[in-house]
Design an enzyme around this catalytic site. Structure first.
Site, mmCIF file in Angstrom:
data_model
loop_
_atom_site.group_PDB
_atom_site.id
_atom_site.type_symbol
_atom_site.label_atom_id
_atom_site.label_comp_id
_atom_site.label_asym_id
_atom_site.label_seq_id
_atom_site.Cartn_x
_atom_site.Cartn_y
_atom_site.Cartn_z
ATOM 1 N N TRP A 1 0.843 -1.221 0.000
ATOM 2 C CA TRP A 1 0.000 0.000 0.000
ATOM 3 C C TRP A 1 0.863 1.249 0.000
ATOM 4 O O TRP A 1 0.503 2.245 -0.619
ATOM 5 C CB TRP A 1 -0.980 -0.017 1.169
ATOM 6 C CG TRP A 1 -1.839 -1.241 1.151
ATOM 7 C CD1 TRP A 1 -2.042 -2.125 2.161
ATOM 8 C CD2 TRP A 1 -2.616 -1.738 0.028
ATOM 9 N NE1 TRP A 1 -2.872 -3.135 1.752
ATOM 10 C CE2 TRP A 1 -3.237 -2.933 0.457
ATOM 11 C CE3 TRP A 1 -2.830 -1.307 -1.278
ATOM 12 C CZ2 TRP A 1 -4.064 -3.685 -0.381
ATOM 13 C CZ3 TRP A 1 -3.653 -2.056 -2.122
ATOM 14 C CH2 TRP A 1 -4.253 -3.223 -1.670
ATOM 15 N N ASP A 2 1.979 1.204 0.695
ATOM 16 C CA ASP A 2 2.921 2.324 0.607
ATOM 17 C C ASP A 2 3.397 2.521 -0.826
ATOM 18 O O ASP A 2 3.477 3.652 -1.324
ATOM 19 C CB ASP A 2 4.161 2.052 1.470
ATOM 20 C CG ASP A 2 3.972 2.429 2.927
ATOM 21 O OD1 ASP A 2 3.129 3.294 3.224
ATOM 22 O OD2 ASP A 2 4.678 1.849 3.774
ATOM 23 N N VAL A 3 3.740 1.412 -1.468
ATOM 24 C CA VAL A 3 4.245 1.495 -2.840
ATOM 25 C C VAL A 3 3.168 2.069 -3.758
ATOM 26 O O VAL A 3 3.407 3.018 -4.519
ATOM 27 C CB VAL A 3 4.715 0.107 -3.330
ATOM 28 C CG1 VAL A 3 5.036 0.120 -4.821
ATOM 29 C CG2 VAL A 3 5.936 -0.349 -2.525
#
Lengths: 424, 424
Positions: B178-180
């Site tokens: 999700w960060d990516v």
């Protein structure tokens, strides 16, 4: 070079200046020649920001029209999800005449997303000969053009071997994270090239390989450097978060919470609510450790977690959440997709991301818009039926007459027989 | 409104037309006020495409300068990975004077990526009062501004409950997917808003919430619709691929391969090389199934996989790969990060994505460039040291004199004492 029976497309007008308050990509036209996840997600992402995205499907519909999960009616929920906010045309791509129409449409639109190199007349060299400032972004499996899909890239690039708690068993991720990232890289690539075109007049061809996305990400997060430069390879650590203090804990009533402690303040808060400040100070002394350091909290995570686990085991989830809610610690209850759907916590309805959408063949449900929030709203619009916009697009974009359209339909260049079999 | 002791920034020049053959984002200046993964990845992605990205760090360096994994020297491999190709300045953000300089720099650059709302004088309302066409993209945890990190969003949004093979145990993904994805959404948002600005002259503020990225993705892939509209919730299926025929298999010599069969041709090939065409035809008849359909191959995956598993168990990995290599089936051997580093197969060296990079504090290793391949190459450049470009940036971008810079350094507005403690 292809040429449809329609007139050569008229010279392309310069991009119109968007109206005040319009979506950021209003006025941008994109043809999407794609299937599966990554390239359709690129088109969706740009459509949600206001681009006019026209997905081209072969006669009978794209190979992924019937993918699971499906609604009991047989309509694919997967397809409906990835193709919202687009228009769709249906063209016989096995005929030169059909491909000529698609070529005309790409030349007119000026921007292409594709994940296929099957048709030479729809390749960058052929298309850019017709429109030199074309922007074409292309997905491949590997950098050398070989095929690959998310799950083979997962296996190839290392993450399943460090996921989960059971040594030796690789765990594939259910989320096709590389497809998702690749789709977003395609969208970024397209907009970067479009910026260059707006300022210089020059088009270009850009490629993104699914495996390169995984390797670049593993590189950017330090995994590849760690493997090359340190003696200790990355170990599995189950649901612990590598490099900081984070883990899942089970409450007395069987719920499970994920907890992440990033800062000194989080750490002090956690010691305080669980009442172990003094015990941890004693442990710190005994281990000659400094738990003010994130890396030390990670290093000694197992004995530390045992203490907190005991606290959670003695509390209901409501009690634990009340205590955590009084701090700035990062935490969340584990939920299933079913929990979202039941929505006791009104999680979906309370989030403006999700709005009621009526999708033909499926019915009404809560569907997400773009996670990019702009001042101008763009609620989700239903995914198109097979060939829903064929005539509209060919008339408005290429100027084909009703008679020309009828002739093409009679010749099965447009539309086509109902599919007798599974795609491909 | 902030004002540094330097002169009010000069009027901003229009974006210069890029030179032929330049990177797509040449000429775009971006200030990055960020930490951790998502917003630094947004800056990295745009820097790799040619933007001049200036990361602002507080005195002593950013909170994530020391994150694991680290090199034996203590230099963070994680930080080095996410901050390549950027410039870095070090400013005391607790002082109004320091924030005034940063405000001046943002007003000059015109474009800001941030993941903090801590400083009112660096907020969109204050900054856009100084530069109305500012583009500001902002990361938050949840849509309402609450905090969240990848691992709490994982727990909140359902994927760990369907990952892995062991019922009831959620499996967190090691990759912060999700960060990516959020970082790539930020990059997309920035370029979309920049396009709008180039055409209309208007700036804008855009937000991306980490949790919304997860929900939007779960929605786009059909997970949320499936949970709302069908009676059977998504079940765990271990390393099977949901919706098609794919699974991992172990060879006689203990290697493991991931196999994905998407098309009828793949399926025929698999039956043919494993010699079970007739046995499967008999099974098909017995089950009244139609294995030409992808959904039926998924439905009956367990008895089908047993047959193939027997074939793999009787072959070495070399034999299995030779047979698979003669087909168009999608497959890959599982590798560890260590396998990449050892590179027996020259996987890293054979891929132009990775080039040798000398990173101060770390040494030379193979580091990735952008997975977006353009005609103009942009090899990775080392991540900057703390404050490496402070004077250069303030001199060239804001026109500060040597005397002014010295005064600011003496007052500890620039640079600052070495950190005595862990960030934050």
């Amino acid at each position: 070079m292809t040429a449809s029976q329609g007139a050569r497309p008229a010279p392309v007008p310069p991009s119109p200046a968007p109206q005040p308050g319009s979506l950021p990509l209003a006025g941008l036209k994109i043809v999407e020649l794609s299937s599966y996840v990554a390239s359709p997600l690129a088109g969706l992402t740009l459509a949600q920001l206001g681009a006019d995205v026209i997905r081209v499907e072969p006669s009978g519909g794209a190979a992924d029209r019937t993918r699971l999960p499906v609604h009991p009616s047989g309509t694919s929920l997967y397809w409906a999800g990835l193709n919202r906010n687009k228009r769709a045309i249906e063209v016989d791509l096995t005929s030169a005449e059909g491909r000529g129409l698609v070529s005309d449409l790409i030349v007119r639109a000026g921007t292409l997303i594709s994940n296929t190199e099957r048709h030479r007349d729809l390749s960058y060299p052929e298309l850019s000969a017709r429109r030199p400032d074309l922007v074409h972004v292309q997905l491949t499996g590997r950098h050398n053009g070989d095929t690959a899909v998310d799950y083979t890239v997962q296996a190839a690039t290392g993450f399943p071997m460090v996921t989960g708690a059971h040594p030796a068993d690789p765990v594939n991720h259910v989320l096709p994270a590389w497809d998702v990232a690749a789709g977003l890289y395609l969208a970024t690539a397209l907009l970067a090239a479009d910026r260059h075109r707006l300022l210089s007049g020059a088009g270009q061809y850009l490629r993104v390989a699914l495996e390169d996305v995984a390797l670049a990400t593993a590189g950017s997060l330090g995994f590849l450097a760690e493997a090359q430069l340190t003696e200790i390879p990355r170990q599995r650590c189950g649901n612990y978060v590598h490099g900081t203090f984070g883990r899942d804990f089970v409450t007395a009533d069987g719920h499970r919470l994920m907890l992440v402690v990033l800062t000194r303040r989080h750490w002090r808060d956690l010691l305080s609510i669980t009442g172990v400040t003094e015990t941890v100070a004693a442990l710190e002394k005994e281990l000659n450790a400094d738990f003010a350091q994130e890396s030390e909290r990670f290093r000694h995570r197992v004995p530390l977690a045992e203490m907190f686990a005991a606290w959670f085991r003695e509390r209901t989830v409501d009690e634990a959440e009340a205590a955590l809610g009084s701090t700035r610690i990062l935490w969340s209850r584990y939920r299933t997709f079913g929990d979202w759907a039941q929505d006791d916590a009104r999680l979906l309805r309370d989030n403006p991301l999700l709005v009621e959408l009526h999708q033909p063949g499926i019915g009404t449900y809560l569907a997400p818009g773009s996670p990019i929030v702009t001042a101008a709203r763009n609620p989700p619009r239903p995914a198109p039926g097979i060939g829903e916009h064929t005539e509209e697009v060919l008339r408005d974009e290429l100027g084909l007459s009703a008679q020309e359209l009828r002739k093409l339909r009679d010749a099965r260049v447009l539309g086509g027989p109902p599919r007798a079999e599974t795609p491909r």
